[in-house]
Every structure is written in structure tokens, then in C-alpha cells.
Design an enzyme around this catalytic site. Structure first.
Site, PDB file in Angstrom:
ATOM      1  N   ILE A  14       2.916   4.770  -1.031  1.00 47.17           N
ATOM      2  CA  ILE A  14       1.848   3.922  -1.553  1.00 47.17           C
ATOM      3  C   ILE A  14       0.811   4.745  -2.295  1.00 47.17           C
ATOM      4  O   ILE A  14       0.249   4.307  -3.308  1.00 47.17           O
ATOM      5  CB  ILE A  14       1.189   3.093  -0.420  1.00 47.17           C
ATOM      6  CG1 ILE A  14       0.279   2.004  -0.998  1.00 47.17           C
ATOM      7  CG2 ILE A  14       0.398   3.989   0.526  1.00 47.17           C
ATOM      8  CD1 ILE A  14       0.998   0.930  -1.737  1.00 47.17           C
ATOM      9  N   SER A  36      -1.907  16.370   3.434  1.00 49.58           N
ATOM     10  CA  SER A  36      -0.800  15.896   4.248  1.00 49.58           C
ATOM     11  C   SER A  36      -0.169  17.073   4.961  1.00 49.58           C
ATOM     12  O   SER A  36       0.057  18.116   4.341  1.00 49.58           O
ATOM     13  CB  SER A  36       0.259  15.188   3.400  1.00 49.58           C
ATOM     14  OG  SER A  36       1.375  14.846   4.208  1.00 49.58           O
ATOM     15  N   LYS A  91      -5.082  -0.903   3.741  1.00 49.69           N
ATOM     16  CA  LYS A  91      -4.886  -1.998   4.687  1.00 49.69           C
ATOM     17  C   LYS A  91      -3.723  -1.669   5.637  1.00 49.69           C
ATOM     18  O   LYS A  91      -2.777  -0.983   5.234  1.00 49.69           O
ATOM     19  CB  LYS A  91      -4.667  -3.323   3.950  1.00 49.69           C
ATOM     20  CG  LYS A  91      -3.390  -3.385   3.107  1.00 49.69           C
ATOM     21  CD  LYS A  91      -2.192  -3.840   3.923  1.00 49.69           C
ATOM     22  CE  LYS A  91      -0.919  -3.741   3.175  1.00 49.69           C
ATOM     23  NZ  LYS A  91       0.282  -4.037   3.980  1.00 49.69           N
ATOM     24  N   ASP A 169       2.465  -6.267   8.741  1.00 43.63           N
ATOM     25  CA  ASP A 169       2.013  -5.311   7.723  1.00 43.63           C
ATOM     26  C   ASP A 169       2.039  -5.952   6.340  1.00 43.63           C
ATOM     27  O   ASP A 169       1.038  -5.911   5.619  1.00 43.63           O
ATOM     28  CB  ASP A 169       2.856  -4.036   7.755  1.00 43.63           C
ATOM     29  CG  ASP A 169       2.395  -3.027   6.710  1.00 43.63           C
ATOM     30  OD1 ASP A 169       1.386  -2.347   6.940  1.00 43.63           O
ATOM     31  OD2 ASP A 169       3.049  -2.948   5.635  1.00 43.63           O
TER      32      ASP A 169
END
Length: 308
Positions: A14, A36, A91, A169
């Protein structure tokens, strides 16, 4: 004004597909770093293994976009806010309502911006749908959100774990739209959650809501859809039927159909920049609240084991 220096925390699909191009396409931001412990970074952009390393070693940032699974997001957000850094929450904004509320309190204390980013609210058809419905009496709502989890979330173990939400989700995207466009509040009356015997989160759900005017709202969620995918909201009113298709991108009214271009993530980052410049936050937890109600009130129904 100088660009807002932003780091992306969690550089998965994403982030690469949506956040990176939206940031690079907005002159209010400059992409300062990626973070990351597992994924590789981007060519030409500083990359660090942890937020600790970013804060200790630099480069300096004004904001972070948290694109991690929700189960680990609170600690990262709290750490950034403690340094006065603005926070963009993908989200859902957290794994629980209480932790998001705690972040709101913290952001207010340090005068930092906290943004719960519901991307589907920025789909092309949503704003005109909201305006049209504001003058209508709602009679009935049908939400059908069916997709193939193997296409959209291949190998993502976290999404099946507690806090990962399972089929909610994607379903929370629909809830983010209807909480935004319906003129009256609504609440859950009953729900059935279908859980594979080897997973902690549902693969399907059937929910019945009612708004404060008595209008029924039915929601059909399923992750086992193959072939064409369904992301539709149909609203019957006293002036005819409204339909939002393709996740809110296509709006059909009694007067005709409008097709809009994909502006969701550019819209989110425009909103984030406006909030930062204005010294404000935007943290609406109502979509997550409806999901929490489903887990609180829903009846569990077992089904066959699911394997990627």
C-alpha cells in the site's frame, strides 16, 4: 512554505502503490525517509530499520505516515507524537478504539496533528453522494463488499490475527463511506461473523443496522468472491435510488451516472497538509466503532479452514 518532511513507516504494497506517488505528487511534502525492518527502501531515499534509528540518526522529519499493521501502530504513533511529529494513520487507525483515543489526547497536548485517514471517503463519487443525500429521506441501504482475499491480501498473516480485522479490513472502507454520507447516525442490531476454523478473524460477515429514523441498513461482506469483485452501496430514498460502485468511484443518481478518476490518496495528503498548516487534527473513529460493535454483538459461525 518549506515542504513538510515526511517518512513512511512500513514500506509494503500500500505504501509503494499509493503513498509514495501521492507524496511525490504533492508539493507540500518531501519524502525524507522510509522505515522498515524487513522491506527494502526506495532508490535515492534514506532507509532505516526502525523509528528509533530514524529519530536517533536522522534525517529530520516533520511527519510520519504509518503504513504498518494496526496491531503495532500505537507505540510508533505515540513515539512520534512525543517528539512533536505529525502522524498520518492508515486505516484502520488502530487495533482498538481506546488506543486511538489515547493518541488523540497525546496529540492535543503536544500540538501535533493526528490524522485518521479514511481513503474511501475521498473516492470521486462520495462528496456528491453526500450532498445529494443531505436533502433526501433514506428508506433502505444495501452494502455489498465482496472480494477475493487471495488477490488483495496474499500471504498477509497479520490480517487474520486478533486486531487484523479479517474481512472488516476492506469492509471498514464501506463503513467509512456510509458514516460520511448518510444524514442520520446508525447502529448495529445483529450480525453473523463467519470464521475459518484455523483463523482468529472472520472471512465473511452479515450485518443488520438501523438508522435513528428507522431505515434498515444491510451489509454483506465476503472474502471468498472470485471473478468480478463487488464494492457497491445502494441507497433507496424518497427521490429515487443512489448507487456508489467500484468503492465509491462511480456514482449513479436518478439523473445519470458519473465516473471519476482515482483521487483518494492525493486527496488524503492534501487534507493532511491542510491539517498540519492549520494546527488541527482529524480523528473520526466511527467506522472502527461499528466494527468493534460487530465483534461485541455478532454471533460466531465456524466454516472450513482457509489456506493461502
Amino acid at each position: 512554505m518549506d515542504p513538510i518532511r515526511i517518512a513512511i513507516i512500513g514500506i509494503g504494497k500500500i505504501a509503494r502503490d499509493q503513498h509514495v506517488p501521492a507524496i511525490r505528487g504533492n508539493n507540500a511534502f518531501s519524502l525524507a525517509a522510509t522505515v522498515s525492518p524487513h522491506d527494502a527502501g526506495l532508490t535515492g531515499v534514506p532507509h532505516l530499520a526502525s523509528l528509533d534509528a530514524l529519530l536517533a540518526e536522522g534525517p529530520a522529519v516533520d511527519a510520519v505516515a504509518l503504513c504498518t499493521p494496526p496491531q503495532v501502530r500505537y507505540d510508533l504513533a505515540a513515539q512520534a507524537l512525543a517528539k512533536g511529529i505529525h502522524v498520518f494513520l492508515e486505516k484502520p487507525p488502530g487495533a482498538t478504539l481506546a488506543e486511538v483515543e489515547a493518541l488523540k489526547v497525546q496529540a492535543d497536548k503536544v500540538d501535533a496533528t493526528l490524522f485518521a485517514a479514511w481513503h474511501s471517503r475521498f473516492a470521486a463519487g462520495v462528496a456528491p453522494a453526500r450532498a445529494w443525500l443531505s436533502e433526501r429521506k433514506i428508506e433502505k441501504v444495501s452494502i455489498v463488499w465482496r472480494e477475493d482475499v487471495r488477490v488483495w491480501h496474499p500471504g498477509q498473516a497479520w490480517i487474520w490475527q486478533p486486531g487484523g480485522l479479517g474481512v472488516f479490513d476492506p469492509g471498514i472502507n464501506a463503513l467509512s463511506i456510509v458514516t460520511h454520507i448518510l444524514p442520520r447516525p446508525f447502529f448495529l442490531k445483529e450480525a453473523t461473523l463467519v470464521l475459518p476454523e484455523n483463523r482468529a478473524a472472520p472471512i465473511a460477515a452479515d450485518l443488520h443496522f438501523r438508522d435513528t429514523g428507522g431505515a434498515p441498513i444491510h451489509m454483506d461482506l465476503d472474502w471468498r468472491q472470485t471473478g468480478p469483485q463487488s464494492w457497491d452501496i445502494i441507497i433507496d430514498t424518497d427521490a429515487g435510488t443512489l448507487k456508489l460502485a467500484h468503492g465509491g468511484a462511480v456514482l449513479t443518481l436518478p439523473s445519470g451516472t458519473e465516473h471519476g478518476e482515482d483521487v483518494e490518496y492525493p486527496g488524503l495528503y492534501s487534507r493532511f497538509a491542510t491539517l498540519i498548516r492549520g494546527g488541527r487534527s482529524d480523528v473520526d473513529t466511527s467506522p472502527l466503532g461499528h466494527v468493534a460493535d460487530a465483534f461485541l454483538r455478532g454471533r460466531r459461525e465456524p466454516t472450513d479452514a482457509f489456506h493461502d
